[in-house]
Design an enzyme around this catalytic site. Structure first.
Site, short mmCIF file in Angstrom:
data_model
loop_
_atom_site.label_atom_id
_atom_site.label_comp_id
_atom_site.label_asym_id
_atom_site.label_seq_id
_atom_site.Cartn_x
_atom_site.Cartn_y
_atom_site.Cartn_z
N GLU B 277 0.83 -1.20 0.00
CA GLU B 277 0.00 0.00 0.00
C GLU B 277 0.87 1.26 0.00
O GLU B 277 0.56 2.25 -0.66
CB GLU B 277 -0.93 -0.02 1.23
CG GLU B 277 -2.16 0.84 1.09
CD GLU B 277 -3.26 0.47 2.10
OE1 GLU B 277 -3.06 -0.51 2.86
OE2 GLU B 277 -4.28 1.15 2.12
N GLU B 280 2.11 1.66 -3.38
CA GLU B 280 1.02 2.12 -4.24
C GLU B 280 0.81 3.63 -4.06
O GLU B 280 0.63 4.36 -5.03
CB GLU B 280 -0.26 1.36 -3.89
CG GLU B 280 -1.41 1.62 -4.86
CD GLU B 280 -2.71 0.94 -4.42
OE1 GLU B 280 -2.70 0.16 -3.44
OE2 GLU B 280 -3.75 1.21 -5.07
N CYS B 297 -8.41 -2.06 4.14
CA CYS B 297 -8.26 -3.18 5.09
C CYS B 297 -9.57 -3.61 5.71
O CYS B 297 -9.70 -4.72 6.20
CB CYS B 297 -7.35 -2.81 6.24
SG CYS B 297 -5.88 -1.99 5.75
N SER B 317 -7.34 1.81 -2.41
CA SER B 317 -6.15 1.01 -2.65
C SER B 317 -6.56 -0.35 -3.19
O SER B 317 -7.55 -0.93 -2.77
CB SER B 317 -5.38 0.83 -1.34
OG SER B 317 -4.48 -0.25 -1.45
N LYS B 356 -15.33 -9.69 8.26
CA LYS B 356 -14.28 -10.53 7.68
C LYS B 356 -14.88 -11.84 7.17
O LYS B 356 -14.32 -12.46 6.26
CB LYS B 356 -13.19 -10.81 8.72
CG LYS B 356 -12.33 -9.60 9.02
CD LYS B 356 -11.31 -9.33 7.92
CE LYS B 356 -10.59 -8.01 8.12
NZ LYS B 356 -9.82 -7.61 6.92
N GLU B 359 -16.04 -10.87 3.85
CA GLU B 359 -14.90 -10.66 2.96
C GLU B 359 -14.33 -11.99 2.48
O GLU B 359 -14.03 -12.15 1.29
CB GLU B 359 -13.82 -9.87 3.69
CG GLU B 359 -12.60 -9.54 2.82
CD GLU B 359 -11.50 -8.84 3.61
OE1 GLU B 359 -11.16 -9.29 4.72
OE2 GLU B 359 -10.95 -7.85 3.10
N GLU B 364 -13.94 -12.21 -5.20
CA GLU B 364 -12.62 -11.64 -5.53
C GLU B 364 -11.51 -12.28 -4.71
O GLU B 364 -10.34 -12.15 -5.04
CB GLU B 364 -12.61 -10.13 -5.22
CG GLU B 364 -13.56 -9.28 -6.04
CD GLU B 364 -14.89 -9.08 -5.34
OE1 GLU B 364 -15.24 -9.90 -4.46
OE2 GLU B 364 -15.60 -8.11 -5.67
N CYS B 501 -10.44 -1.75 14.90
CA CYS B 501 -10.71 -3.18 15.14
C CYS B 501 -10.79 -3.53 16.63
O CYS B 501 -11.46 -4.48 17.00
CB CYS B 501 -9.63 -4.02 14.50
SG CYS B 501 -9.31 -3.57 12.80
#
Lengths: 160, 571
Positions: B277, B280, B297, B317, B356, B359, B364, B501
């Protein structure tokens, strides 16, 4: 926006604020006969209000419907006089025969059911109203006849 | 200032302070259900009623204290009213406490016990409700819902999502998504904040405990586990340690005892994320790419931007989250070096997060039909598994995580709190751009629990503007400014949950602000105590590039560690 008819309604509410929600819902129902998911989504985009909020507000009020009305729209009075004269039993009978709850429409789109607070026809209680035609002193037994009468009428039309 | 008398004790209060707040100051505890600290009162549940002289019962959460008031918080009448409220709430409540995920952590159960409810006084009509298990992250059981409205409020007011609301009215009221669709079709971002505020078992995570235990007992599977930075500083609370205890080593040891072949640290891939990142960001700055760059994230945030700000997706990102990066390198590099078939690896992650779970099952997040991560346990679920196995964390000797993905910098660990990704990124971006290290690696302005933070860092004579937001309602404010043309920011960190988190939707229940502060302090403490504070100095990360990935943003990185997101329609 995809729906020009809705667009036209929105022009009545140029400031697109939250307090326009209920009049907007009323206008849309007036036009469509019910509130479709698509129209709620369009209103949500227009007022920038989450559709969950609009659905929450709309379901709070008895006046809003979420299914298109049937060919025959049956309004059943649950006002005091009708209640005293047995409208609860009558409602039970309608639910059993049509297999729908108030606010719903039968799968064949023939019948929709709505309960209303008072139709101002207490002298005829218990009263039902089908597409604007009043039926007085209805009993679960006479109800079957009334419903059949509309069915026959519909079958006659279909046969022609 | 006003003087009021509570339980015959005189207390000075600020004008318009509620009776509840005044009582709290005086050390008098009044039970609440619908009340949420820091929010305007809703006065929905009436469990907090107190007896006000000359007036009768009033809800203390919403009743302002006024000069001369005399209040009894636990008069016989107040206690009886409270008990009746609970009895009425129980009238249509399922009698399924033994089978409920919230057994022994249920506010309603606790209140019934405290108020001495010993029999069913009222028998209410029990509606038949459909359990909503449509979401990969959150399960809703309307039968257990007491309509306190806390989930509705947190979803709208804290997260700016408003996926759910009250539907219908009176005894027919339920809480539901628009059109009473499943949560999976709604705007729900799976953050789980609703679970954290739910007093009963009406909202729980979609449990992966069974699939993890099944995998562990399957001899054909090679089970690997990773744990997120925020888990080691919060799971201890489930075992009686004070909030803010870091039990990293104990947890690693316990995970190994469960039968995991390898225990890796997600903070390792947090360091890897920083390499990717950070590179990037530097690439975007040098090549006039889409700025400000937004972090990727936090999976709740990703779904949020897909739904509500799809025009800003080019700014996100392309890095996968640390969880997914770990999943991807475990099933590629680790599998190749260990001669394992990726299909035989069962990859588990322990996360402070319910999103999560969502996710991990995104299309993807797979390579050649093999998911990067196979199951996600929340901190709570892992604690449940530890209890099931009879592990006493206080009686276990700490162990170190496994190579090659067990080493981490404290920068990677900081990912667990709001501002942590930013701090870690600044440390490494400074190095990437200047070749030298920051004199002071602590970036104070992005630390702390503030919902929105900003800082300017001068790197190579260039002023880099950074912003940090946690809680998606805060994210909205920053994004609206960017949409409106604000252009002094280069990098924005967004965390779905308020505080990051450490206050995630999968964390131990009942944590108050003090507990969250302690968890954050534990992360800062580690950063201060330990030597390795820079992601780019993590030797295992350096080695991973040397042996496998070659360079940040390289071909392999792109295939394994990066992805793209798309605009998402919601009902």
């Amino acid at each position: 926006m995809s729906n020009p008819a809705l667009e036209k309604i929105f022009t009545k509410y140029p400031c697109a604020s939250r307090e326009n929600l209920i009049p907007l819902l009323q206008d849309v129902q007036e036009k469509d006969g019910y509130l479709s998911e698509e129209s709620i989504r369009d209103i949500s985009r227009y007022l920038k209000l989450p559709s969950s909020k609009i659905y929450g507000v709309a379901t709070f009020y008895n006046q809003f419907r979420f299914h298109p009305i049937g060919k025959f729209h049956l309004q059943l009075c649950r006002g005091t006089a009708c209640h005293v004269n047995g409208s609860a039993k009558l409602l039970e009978a309608v639910r059993k025969i049509l297999k729908i709850e108030p606010g719903q429409t039968t799968k064949d789109k023939m019948w929709s059911l709505e309960t209303v607070a008072c139709m101002g026809a207490c002298g005829l209680s218990p009263v039902i109203c089908v597409n604007g035609e009043f039926h007085a002193k209805v009993t679960p037994k006479s109800l079957i006849k009334i419903l059949d009468q509309y069915r026959v009428q519909e079958a006659g039309h279909a046969g022609k | 200032m006003a003087k009021i008398t509570i339980n015959n004790k005189e207390i000075t209060v600020r004008e318009n302070e509620t009776i509840l707040a005044a009582a709290k100051k005086a050390g008098i505890s009044i039970p609440t259900l619908c009340h949420m600290e820091g929010f305007p009162p809703s006065g929905a549940c009436r469990i907090c009623v107190v007896e006000l002289e000359g007036r009768g019962l009033v809800p203390s959460c919403s009743f302002p204290a006024a000069d001369g008031m005399r209040v009894q918080t636990h008069s016989p009448r107040a206690l009886k009213a409270r008990k009746t409220v609970v009895e009425l709430l129980l009238a249509n409540h399922p009698d399924s406490c033994n089978y409920c995920a919230r057994n022994q952590s249920c506010r309603l159960q606790t209140l019934a016990s405290e108020l001495g409810v010993r029999q069913r006084v009222y028998v209410g009509h029990k509606e038949k409700y459909k359990l909503d298990a449509s979401s990969p992250a959150i399960v809703r059981d309307p039968a257990k819902c007491i309509l306190c409205g806390r989930c509705v409020r947190v979803c709208e007011e804290v997260q700016g999502v408003a996926a759910i609301d009250f539907v219908r009215r009176g005894s027919k009221t339920v809480i539901a998504a628009a059109f009473e669709e499943g949560l999976n079709l709604s705007a729900c971002v799976n953050c789980g904040q609703c679970i954290n505020v739910c007093p009963t078992g009406a909202l729980t995570e979609n449990s992966h405990v069974k699939r993890v235990l099944d995998a562990l007992s399957d001899p054909a599977l090679y089970c690997v586990v990773q744990h997120a930075p925020a888990v080691s500083v919060s799971i201890a609370e489930e075992f009686g340690f004070p909030a803010g205890s870091d039990v990293d080593g104990l947890m690693v040891a316990a995970l190994r005892r469960l039968g995991f072949k390898k225990v890796f640290d997600t903070a390792f891939t947090a360091d890897l994320t920083i390499m990717e990142e950070g590179s990037e960001l530097v690439h975007r700055i040098k090549n006039r790419g889409a700025l400000p760059m937004l972090t990727s994230c936090s999976p709740g945030w990703i779904k949020f931007i897909e739904q509500f700000y799809p025009d800003l997706l080019p700014n996100v990102s392309t890095c996968k989250s640390p969880q997914q990066m770990m999943g991807a390198i475990v099933k590629s590099y680790f599998a190749e070096t260990g001669n394992l078939n990726p299909r035989d690896i069962f990859s588990v992650s322990v996360m402070p997060c319910t999103a999560k779970k969502f996710e991990a099952q995104r299309p993807e997040m797979a390579c050649g039909g093999v998911s990067d991560v196979d199951a996600v346990l929340t901190t709570r679920e892992l604690a449940q598994v530890f209890r099931m196995y009879g592990f006493n964390l206080k009686a276990i000797a700490p162990e170190a995580a496994d190579t090659p993905f067990g080493t981490r910098s404290t920068a990677g660990k900081l990912f667990g709190g709001t501002g942590g990704v930013m701090e870690a990124a600044i440390r490494s971006a400074y190095f990437l751009l200047t070749g030298t290290e920051l004199e002071n690696p602590v970036i104070d302005k992005v630390r702390g629990l503030e919902g929105r933070k900003e800082a300017y860092v001068t790197i190579n004579g260039m002023e880099v503007g950074v912003a940090v937001a946690s809680g998606l309602a805060n994210a909205r404010k920053v994004l609206d400014a960017v949409r409106a043309g604000r252009n002094d920011l280069h990098f924005i960190e967004i965390m779905t949950c308020p505080g990051g988190c450490i206050a995630g939707g999968g964390q131990p229940l009942g944590a108050d602000l003090e507990a969250v502060k302690a968890r954050l302090a534990a992360l800062y403490d580690l950063d201060c105590k330990e030597g390795l504070r820079l992601s780019h100095k993590n030797e295992d990360v350096v080695r991973l590039y040397k042996e496998y990935l070659v360079a940040p943003l390289g071909e392999k990185s792109h295939r394994l560690l990066h992805t793209h997101y798309h605009a998402r329609e919601i009902v």
